[in-house]
Design a protein around this motif. Structure first.
Motif, PDB file in Angstrom:
ATOM      1  N   MET A  74      -5.426 -69.794  53.122  1.00 32.16           N
ATOM      2  CA  MET A  74      -5.609 -71.242  53.215  1.00 32.16           C
ATOM      3  C   MET A  74      -4.423 -71.858  53.958  1.00 32.16           C
ATOM      4  N   ARG A  75      -4.738 -72.658  54.954  1.00 30.78           N
ATOM      5  CA  ARG A  75      -3.711 -73.315  55.731  1.00 30.78           C
ATOM      6  C   ARG A  75      -3.571 -74.765  55.275  1.00 30.78           C
ATOM      7  N   ALA A  76      -2.368 -75.294  55.427  1.00 30.63           N
ATOM      8  CA  ALA A  76      -2.127 -76.689  55.078  1.00 30.63           C
ATOM      9  C   ALA A  76      -2.816 -77.599  56.086  1.00 30.63           C
ATOM     10  N   ASP A  77      -3.570 -78.589  55.588  1.00 30.70           N
ATOM     11  CA  ASP A  77      -4.261 -79.512  56.471  1.00 30.70           C
ATOM     12  C   ASP A  77      -3.795 -80.957  56.309  1.00 30.70           C
TER      13      ASP A  77
ATOM     14  N   GLY B   9      -3.999 -81.395  46.448  1.00 37.35           N
ATOM     15  CA  GLY B   9      -4.357 -80.054  46.890  1.00 37.35           C
ATOM     16  C   GLY B   9      -3.350 -79.021  46.436  1.00 37.35           C
ATOM     17  N   THR B  10      -3.355 -77.880  47.122  1.00 34.59           N
ATOM     18  CA  THR B  10      -2.485 -76.753  46.800  1.00 34.59           C
ATOM     19  C   THR B  10      -1.329 -76.694  47.793  1.00 34.59           C
TER      20      THR B  10
ATOM     21  N   ARG C 110       1.198 -75.250  50.233  1.00 37.07           N
ATOM     22  CA  ARG C 110       1.247 -74.060  51.085  1.00 37.07           C
ATOM     23  C   ARG C 110       2.622 -73.855  51.711  1.00 37.07           C
TER      24      ARG C 110
ATOM     25  N   VAL D  33       0.042 -79.305  52.310  1.00 35.50           N
ATOM     26  CA  VAL D  33      -0.953 -79.172  51.246  1.00 35.50           C
ATOM     27  C   VAL D  33      -2.295 -78.810  51.846  1.00 35.50           C
ATOM     28  N   HIS D  34      -2.962 -77.866  51.199  1.00 36.82           N
ATOM     29  CA  HIS D  34      -4.350 -77.538  51.554  1.00 36.82           C
ATOM     30  C   HIS D  34      -5.266 -78.346  50.650  1.00 36.82           C
ATOM     31  N   SER D  35      -5.969 -79.306  51.247  1.00 35.33           N
ATOM     32  CA  SER D  35      -6.864 -80.167  50.478  1.00 35.33           C
ATOM     33  C   SER D  35      -8.320 -79.755  50.595  1.00 35.33           C
ATOM     34  N   GLY D  36      -8.668 -78.935  51.578  1.00 38.46           N
ATOM     35  CA  GLY D  36     -10.054 -78.551  51.780  1.00 38.46           C
ATOM     36  C   GLY D  36     -10.925 -79.650  52.345  1.00 38.46           C
TER      37      GLY D  36
ATOM     38  N   LYS E 274     -12.892 -81.973  55.032  1.00 39.44           N
ATOM     39  CA  LYS E 274     -13.621 -81.689  56.258  1.00 39.44           C
ATOM     40  C   LYS E 274     -13.806 -82.982  57.044  1.00 39.44           C
TER      41      LYS E 274
END
Length: 431
Positions: A1-4, A154-155, A157, A174-177, A179
């Protein structure tokens, strides 16, 4: 998972934690300079590639295992931070080799540069204390108190601890997922970023102004501090062999605090402007500017030999940089997909010379002084920035129509009336 997404919080380290962070900051700067010097010294190897972080990480491990006391500063810096520094140096070299990236050759960091210590997401822990406060745990440092100005969302990273003129901050990737949102269906607009008028939106009758980033009193204090700094530097060179005094350090810290406050006010206006544009418009057209070329120093040629011309160019450069057109474009690039909008950079040539009424471009439309536009063909009179924003919107609209048509031509099945989903997907893919 990448930080977005990114989150930045104000940090409040204890006294012993702040001393550790200062030592780590200097160690990180020294490691960057050492690794960069190693790459430049080795140069390109026989196979035509640079020395990369994979090889330098092996050397870093060997140095950390060396009992020599002269390398204690490398052992004091956490291993994850050292590896992250080498990976960031990789990114700098990749950007340098990319012809489409504005970055140049990586440079050495000085003692007065921004102090930052990077960490991986696996090396940190986050815990929320209440609605206003949270703690982040770092290796060796322990739990660091931060002001929870907004939810994490989020998580974690990656993380970076940095210091500016106002104190310490923790930046979390942070990886929030999340879209890209569906098209919001709002009207399109064109935006002309200027100096006297910060932004003029084509759908509005007046421009938007950014309040002065420094008050009159703060400008006077900044001028006095700059003059005091020059006097103290001159004294240090003449009498102390260049050694800086504690008074000079306090003067530099005061200047840094004013500059950091100015940058925050500028960033606050920029965030509010870009968020409003992204939320309320279907597409945002801007000029595809080359800020680096616009803010280049005036040449000392015969044409600019006059000191007055160079001072005017310096003032214009400060005005352009104070409005931060590059930062506005960067924010629009990631905010537009989040709010269902589309960013469309258009060629900037002649936007303020093209008449919105008769559609004719003529340099004589801008012969008068100031920001007045007067068309020599149809007599249309308006503000030059508004004229530019209308032309930017028109070019952005034509650009969107061209992309949509080309996308549909590549997918003939999208013309099938029975396939409504495909017909709606083509414009969405173009955006």
């Amino acid at each position: 998972m990448r930080a977005d997404i990114g989150r930045k919080y104000r940090a409040y380290p204890r006294a012993h934690q702040e001393q550790i962070l200062i030592d780590w900051g200097h160690d990180a700067r020294a490691l960057w300079n050492l690794a960069l010097d190693h790459r430049l010294m080795v140069g390109r190897k026989h196979d035509g590639s640079w020395v990369w972080s994979a090889e330098q990480c092996v050397l870093l491990t060997e140095i950390r295992n060396d009992p020599d006391p002269s390398v204690n500063w490398i052992r004091d810096l956490p291993a994850q931070s050292g590896q992250q520094i080498l990976r960031r140096l990789d990114r700098a070299f990749v950007n340098m080799a990319n012809p489409d990236h504005p970055a140049g050759t990586p440079v050495f960091k000085h003692r007065g540069d921004r102090m930052g210590i990077p960490f991986t997401g696996q090396a940190v822990q986050f815990r929320k204390l209440n609605r206003h406060w949270a703690d982040v745990r770092f290796p060796v440092l322990g739990w660091l108190r931060i002001r929870l100005s907004r939810a994490l969302g989020g998580t974690v990273r990656n993380a970076t601890i940095a210091r500016d003129g106002l104190g310490w901050h923790v930046s979390l990737g942070v990886h929030s997922g999340s879209k890209p949102a569906a098209p919001n269906g709002g009207p399109g607009c064109g935006v002309d970023f200027g100096v006297s008028i910060s932004a003029w939106i084509s759908t509005e009758s007046t421009g938007r102004f950014m309040h002065p980033t420094l008050t009159v009193g703060e400008e006077k204090r900044l001028t006095a501090l700059e003059q005091r700094k020059e006097r103290q530097l001159t004294y240090a060179e003449k009498h102390n062999r260049g050694a800086r005094s504690n008074r000079l350090a306090r003067t530099i810290a005061s200047i840094g605090a004013l500059r950091a406050r100015q940058a925050r006010r500028r960033l606050d206006f920029t965030h509010k402007l870009t968020t409003d544009l992204s939320k309320n418009h279907g597409f945002v057209g801007i000029e595809d500017l080359r800020v680096k070329n616009m803010t280049a120093s005036a040449s000392r040629s015969r044409a600019t030999a006059d000191t007055r011309n160079r001072k005017q160019k310096a003032g214009l450069t400060r005005g352009v940089l104070d409005n931060a057109p590059g930062e506005r474009r960067r924010q629009l690039a990631y905010k537009c997909p989040l709010y269902g909008s589309d960013l469309r950079p258009v060629p900037p040539q002649g936007t303020s010379q093209t008449c919105p009424s008769c559609k004719k471009r003529d340099p004589r439309n801008r012969l008068r002084c100031g920001r007045e536009f007067a068309c020599v063909h149809c007599g249309h009179i308006d503000h030059a920035d508004r004229v530019a924003s209308v032309e930017i919107e028109a070019r952005a609209r034509r650009m969107g129509d061209t992309v949509t048509k080309s996308t549909r031509s590549l997918h003939p099945e999208a013309r099938d009336p029975a396939s409504g989903a495909r017909m709606r997907a083509a414009p969405a893919a173009a955006r």
